[in-house]
Write a protein that holds these residues in place. Sequence first.
Motif, PDB file in Angstrom:
ATOM      1  N   LYS A 132      -2.300 -12.123  -1.041  1.00  0.00           N
ATOM      2  CA  LYS A 132      -1.933 -10.602  -0.940  1.00  0.00           C
ATOM      3  C   LYS A 132      -1.112 -10.332   0.406  1.00  0.00           C
ATOM      4  CE  LYS A 132      -4.221  -6.452  -1.462  1.00  0.00           C
ATOM      5  NZ  LYS A 132      -5.534  -5.545  -1.853  1.00  0.00           N
TER       6      LYS A 132
ATOM      7  N   LYS B  34       0.595 -12.180   2.103  1.00  0.00           N
ATOM      8  CA  LYS B  34       2.198 -12.603   1.914  1.00  0.00           C
ATOM      9  C   LYS B  34       2.864 -11.825   1.215  1.00  0.00           C
ATOM     10  CE  LYS B  34       4.679 -16.986   0.529  1.00  0.00           C
ATOM     11  NZ  LYS B  34       4.389 -18.398  -0.104  1.00  0.00           N
ATOM     12  N   PHE B  35       2.503 -11.375   0.141  1.00  0.00           N
ATOM     13  CA  PHE B  35       3.282 -10.440  -0.587  1.00  0.00           C
ATOM     14  C   PHE B  35       3.662  -9.161  -0.020  1.00  0.00           C
ATOM     15  CE2 PHE B  35       2.524 -13.632  -3.931  1.00  0.00           C
ATOM     16  CZ  PHE B  35       3.548 -13.738  -4.729  1.00  0.00           C
ATOM     17  N   GLU B  36       2.535  -8.530   0.580  1.00  0.00           N
ATOM     18  CA  GLU B  36       2.689  -7.313   1.230  1.00  0.00           C
ATOM     19  C   GLU B  36       3.650  -7.325   2.420  1.00  0.00           C
ATOM     20  OE1 GLU B  36      -1.327  -6.107   2.163  1.00  0.00           O
ATOM     21  OE2 GLU B  36      -1.450  -5.467   0.126  1.00  0.00           O
ATOM     22  N   GLN B  37       3.533  -8.545   3.148  1.00  0.00           N
ATOM     23  CA  GLN B  37       4.291  -8.712   4.509  1.00  0.00           C
ATOM     24  C   GLN B  37       5.843  -8.968   3.983  1.00  0.00           C
ATOM     25  OE1 GLN B  37       3.124 -12.241   6.713  1.00  0.00           O
ATOM     26  NE2 GLN B  37       3.803 -11.144   8.669  1.00  0.00           N
ATOM     27  N   GLY B  38       6.204  -9.959   3.289  1.00  0.00           N
ATOM     28  CA  GLY B  38       7.358 -10.132   3.019  1.00  0.00           C
ATOM     29  C   GLY B  38       8.121  -9.958   1.786  1.00  0.00           C
ATOM     30  N   GLY B  39       7.641  -8.755   1.654  1.00  0.00           N
ATOM     31  CA  GLY B  39       8.121  -8.105   0.215  1.00  0.00           C
ATOM     32  C   GLY B  39       9.673  -8.075   0.220  1.00  0.00           C
ATOM     33  N   GLU B  40      10.236  -7.339   1.274  1.00  0.00           N
ATOM     34  CA  GLU B  40      11.580  -7.024   1.280  1.00  0.00           C
ATOM     35  C   GLU B  40      12.572  -8.286   1.602  1.00  0.00           C
ATOM     36  OE1 GLU B  40      12.523  -3.718   4.027  1.00  0.00           O
ATOM     37  OE2 GLU B  40      11.200  -2.453   3.035  1.00  0.00           O
ATOM     38  N   GLU B  41      11.978  -9.175   2.341  1.00  0.00           N
ATOM     39  CA  GLU B  41      12.485 -10.301   2.784  1.00  0.00           C
ATOM     40  C   GLU B  41      12.616 -11.266   1.592  1.00  0.00           C
ATOM     41  OE1 GLU B  41      11.289 -14.100   5.351  1.00  0.00           O
ATOM     42  OE2 GLU B  41      11.257 -12.099   6.691  1.00  0.00           O
ATOM     43  N   ARG B  42      11.404 -11.224   0.932  1.00  0.00           N
ATOM     44  CA  ARG B  42      11.476 -12.261  -0.477  1.00  0.00           C
ATOM     45  C   ARG B  42      12.321 -11.793  -1.294  1.00  0.00           C
ATOM     46  NH1 ARG B  42       6.764 -11.771  -0.737  1.00  0.00           N
ATOM     47  NH2 ARG B  42       6.433 -10.190  -2.269  1.00  0.00           N
ATOM     48  N   GLN B  43      12.292 -10.493  -1.569  1.00  0.00           N
ATOM     49  CA  GLN B  43      13.115  -9.704  -2.608  1.00  0.00           C
ATOM     50  C   GLN B  43      14.617 -10.040  -2.465  1.00  0.00           C
ATOM     51  OE1 GLN B  43      12.343  -5.551  -3.564  1.00  0.00           O
ATOM     52  NE2 GLN B  43      12.272  -5.917  -5.463  1.00  0.00           N
TER      53      GLN B  43
END
Length: 164
Positions: A72, A74-83
């Motif tokens: 959770k 990880k997904f909240e932290q790097g959302g824009e970067e991952r996208q």
Amino acid sequence: MKTAKKLVLAAVVLPLTLGTASAFAFGGKDHGKGMGGKCGGFDRGVMRQLDLTDAQKEQLKEMREAGKAEMKAKFEQGGEERQAAMKAHHEKVQALVLADTFDQAAANDLAKEMAEKQAERRVKMLEKQHQMLSILTPEQKEKFVELSQERHQKCADKMARHHK
């Protein structure tokens, strides 16, 4: 139709078509649950058959909750970067498949990159499984191996019957 419109249409239709074909090839959304959901992967049902102590159950629960919290965060932290990374990867794939000529070297590089990422994910998964199994006693580990082999054999039998 103008070339630009054709390219835009192909850029939209091609991924949808390939995605749909791959979903059907893997049996739809439940492709990881083949043969009744009992084949493949780490089966928590096997863990339930090991007569775990309350302390072991609590340790497993804490590990699962920690894993959920980690995911959770990880997904909240790097959302824009991952996208952005996913978009860049998608653009590489699109450029490769829509090019006038196929670039074997670029395809190999892209495939290697994808394989490396998958290998990293699998190593992390194996590490978590190792952590979970490390709380078992030697007797429980033996029973785990037996139950896993039985489960594997049942799956192999089902697959053999399914492919006749």
